[in-house]
Write a protein that holds these residues in place. Structure first.
Motif, PDB file in Angstrom:
ATOM      1  N   UNK A   1       0.926  -1.097  -0.109  1.00 28.28           N
ATOM      2  CA  UNK A   1       0.008  -0.191  -0.184  1.00 28.28           C
ATOM      3  C   UNK A   1       1.397   0.628  -0.120  1.00 28.28           C
ATOM      4  N   UNK A   2       1.704   1.313   0.179  1.00 27.59           N
ATOM      5  CA  UNK A   2       2.895   2.598   0.632  1.00 27.59           C
ATOM      6  C   UNK A   2       3.684   2.714  -0.592  1.00 27.59           C
ATOM      7  N   UNK A   3       3.639   2.012  -1.391  1.00 26.87           N
ATOM      8  CA  UNK A   3       4.659   1.425  -3.048  1.00 26.87           C
ATOM      9  C   UNK A   3       3.379   1.922  -3.851  1.00 26.87           C
ATOM     10  N   UNK A   4       2.424   1.795  -3.235  1.00 27.52           N
ATOM     11  CA  UNK A   4       1.104   2.152  -4.208  1.00 27.52           C
ATOM     12  C   UNK A   4       1.226   3.187  -4.279  1.00 27.52           C
ATOM     13  N   UNK A   5       0.968   3.997  -3.339  1.00 28.03           N
ATOM     14  CA  UNK A   5       0.958   5.346  -2.543  1.00 28.03           C
ATOM     15  C   UNK A   5       2.117   7.018  -3.112  1.00 28.03           C
ATOM     16  N   UNK A   6       3.100   5.715  -2.397  1.00 28.84           N
ATOM     17  CA  UNK A   6       4.048   6.636  -3.280  1.00 28.84           C
ATOM     18  C   UNK A   6       4.234   6.995  -4.915  1.00 28.84           C
ATOM     19  N   UNK A   7       3.961   5.889  -5.572  1.00 30.85           N
ATOM     20  CA  UNK A   7       3.566   5.421  -7.167  1.00 30.85           C
ATOM     21  C   UNK A   7       3.029   6.567  -7.000  1.00 30.85           C
ATOM     22  N   UNK A   8       1.988   6.721  -6.649  1.00 31.74           N
ATOM     23  CA  UNK A   8       0.619   7.407  -7.135  1.00 31.74           C
ATOM     24  C   UNK A   8       0.850   8.459  -6.512  1.00 31.74           C
ATOM     25  N   UNK A   9       1.517   9.357  -5.294  1.00 32.96           N
ATOM     26  CA  UNK A   9       2.009  10.382  -5.594  1.00 32.96           C
ATOM     27  C   UNK A   9       3.159  11.099  -6.330  1.00 32.96           C
ATOM     28  N   UNK A  10       3.949  10.031  -7.190  1.00 31.37           N
ATOM     29  CA  UNK A  10       5.027  10.920  -7.711  1.00 31.37           C
ATOM     30  C   UNK A  10       4.695  10.756  -8.968  1.00 31.37           C
ATOM     31  N   UNK A  11       3.380  10.147  -9.221  1.00 29.25           N
ATOM     32  CA  UNK A  11       2.490  10.292 -10.290  1.00 29.25           C
ATOM     33  C   UNK A  11       1.811  11.830 -10.455  1.00 29.25           C
ATOM     34  N   UNK A  12       1.527  12.075  -9.413  1.00 27.97           N
ATOM     35  CA  UNK A  12      -0.095  13.733  -9.137  1.00 27.97           C
ATOM     36  C   UNK A  12       1.233  14.635  -9.567  1.00 27.97           C
ATOM     37  N   UNK A  13       2.289  13.912  -8.752  1.00 32.45           N
ATOM     38  CA  UNK A  13       3.529  15.375  -8.840  1.00 32.45           C
ATOM     39  C   UNK A  13       3.938  16.008  -9.972  1.00 32.45           C
ATOM     40  N   UNK A  14       3.970  14.593 -10.840  1.00 29.95           N
ATOM     41  CA  UNK A  14       5.199  15.546 -12.326  1.00 29.95           C
ATOM     42  C   UNK A  14       3.670  15.331 -13.142  1.00 29.95           C
ATOM     43  N   UNK A  15       2.901  15.309 -12.969  1.00 25.45           N
ATOM     44  CA  UNK A  15       1.788  15.803 -13.341  1.00 25.45           C
ATOM     45  C   UNK A  15       1.271  17.431 -13.150  1.00 25.45           C
ATOM     46  N   UNK A  16       1.410  17.444 -11.813  1.00 25.74           N
ATOM     47  CA  UNK A  16       1.272  18.724 -11.485  1.00 25.74           C
ATOM     48  C   UNK A  16       2.770  19.713 -12.364  1.00 25.74           C
ATOM     49  N   UNK A  17       3.815  19.185 -12.179  1.00 27.53           N
ATOM     50  CA  UNK A  17       4.948  19.450 -12.054  1.00 27.53           C
ATOM     51  C   UNK A  17       4.522  20.181 -13.723  1.00 27.53           C
TER      52      UNK A  17
END
Length: 377
Positions: free
Chosen positions: A227-243
């Motif tokens: 779950x932590x790995x999934x949330x981390x990947x999701x957060x990284x993707x969201x950060x990249x999209x926001x950037x």
């Protein structure tokens, strides 16, 4: 005078001590590095979690002891049932023996309770030695013993019956004791077997619970990690999209070409700015620089005033220290004078006592003893 000075010194020392304690207390209270504001949220959450774990362990422990008590109750009921059945079988055997071997007509005192005793009663004369015959009856002749053999035979038969009855009673008693012993041994063996089975089941149950707990913890750890790995990947993707969106957005980047009005190029679109235009930013920056300079000048003025007052406080401290030293010097001088005065008074007192002793000295001579025992009175 000197006594009052000592009292004032004591009072001053007490006041200084209280002031020192008050300063130490202020340091502890007003020091932001020592003072703690609010409550320890993490500590409270850990305490709550520990209490919940302890509560769950206590509930599992209560469930285990409830199951253990239920098992012991069933075992006790089973043993009681077995014991009652064994007693019932022994009692049935005793009753059967009484019905078959201890009949009413075989008792020794049956002749006293025999309902047909009159029918079985002896005739008027059984023999020459019948005690019912009297001398005047003329039925007994000297030397005759017609019933000797029957009497001896009856006595032997009676003795044999008594011996057989005693032997049978002894044998039955021995068999009963052996049966009770066997039942007790069987009961103890059965108790041991059931106890062993219960202990074995309890050990297996504990091992199974421990294995299930470990498996559950492993599954929870794997699930948490995933779950932590999934949330981390999701957060990284969201950060990249926001950037990416930030880099490509005209509104956020305030692209100057998109701010002109189509019908009037001299007008700007205010909704294409995040906040203000560039000239407004420059005006704000100039105002901020002026405020910074005013704040700097104000701080310099405060610093100069603080230095002045620090100098005044230092000068006052030096004057106070000087006054205290002068006062202490005067007190030491007074103490020396008081010591010299006491010393002089002690010398004068000692000299006075010597003079008094010398003036009133009275040595005992022979004349003092010779005045006794000179008369009979």
């Amino acid at each position: 005078m000197f006594r009052n000075t000592d009292q004032e010194l004591k009072e001053k020392l007490a006041v200084d001590r209280r002031r020192y304690l008050e300063e130490e207390r202020k340091k502890r209270i007003f020091d932001p590095k020592v003072r703690t504001m609010g409550i320890d949220k993490d500590g409270i959450e850990r305490q709550i979690e520990e209490k919940q774990i302890l509560k769950q362990m206590e509930e599992e422990r209560e469930q285990f002891y409830d199951q253990y008590t239920l098992t012991n109750t069933k075992l006790a009921n089973f043993y009681e049932k077995q014991q009652n059945q064994a007693k019932r079988r022994v009692q049935e055997g005793v009753n059967d023996f009484r019905l078959n071997n201890q009949k009413f007509e075989t008792r020794r005192e049956f002749d006293l309770n025999d309902p047909e005793s009159l029918k079985k009663d002896r005739p008027a004369r059984l023999g020459d030695y019948d005690p019912r015959l009297t001398i005047s009856g003329g039925q007994i002749m000297h030397g005759e013993d017609l019933g000797y053999s029957d009497r001896v035979k009856a006595q032997k038969e009676q003795l044999k019956n008594w011996i057989e009855e005693q032997t049978l009673e002894k044998k039955l008693k021995q068999e009963k004791e052996e049966l009770e012993k066997l039942l007790e041994e069987a009961k103890q063996f059965e108790i041991q077997q059931i106890t062993f089975e219960l202990q074995k089941k309890e050990t297996q149950l504990r091992a199974q619970q421990e294995r299930m707990r470990k498996e559950y913890n492993i599954e929870q750890a794997i699930e948490k990690k995933e779950r932590e790995r999934f949330m981390k990947e999701k957060e990284e993707i969201a950060k990249l999209e926001e950037i990416q969106n930030t880099l490509n957005d005209d509104f956020l980047n305030e692209t100057f070409e998109t701010t002109f009005n189509v019908t009037n190029p001299t007008r700007f679109k205010p909704d294409h700015f995040k906040s203000l235009r560039q000239d407004q930013y420059e005006e704000i920056e100039r105002t901020r620089q002026m405020q910074l300079e005013e704040s700097k000048a104000k701080k310099e003025l405060e610093k100069t005033e603080n230095q002045y007052w620090d100098t005044q406080r230092l000068l006052n401290s030096k004057l106070t220290l000087k006054a205290q030293r002068e006062q202490e010097r005067m007190k030491r001088q007074q103490a020396r004078e008081l010591f010299e005065l006491h010393k002089q008074q002690a010398v004068e007192k000692e000299q006075k006592q010597k003079n008094i002793n010398r003036a009133y000295e009275n040595q005992v001579t022979e004349d003092f003893f010779n005045q006794f025992n000179t008369t009979s009175r």
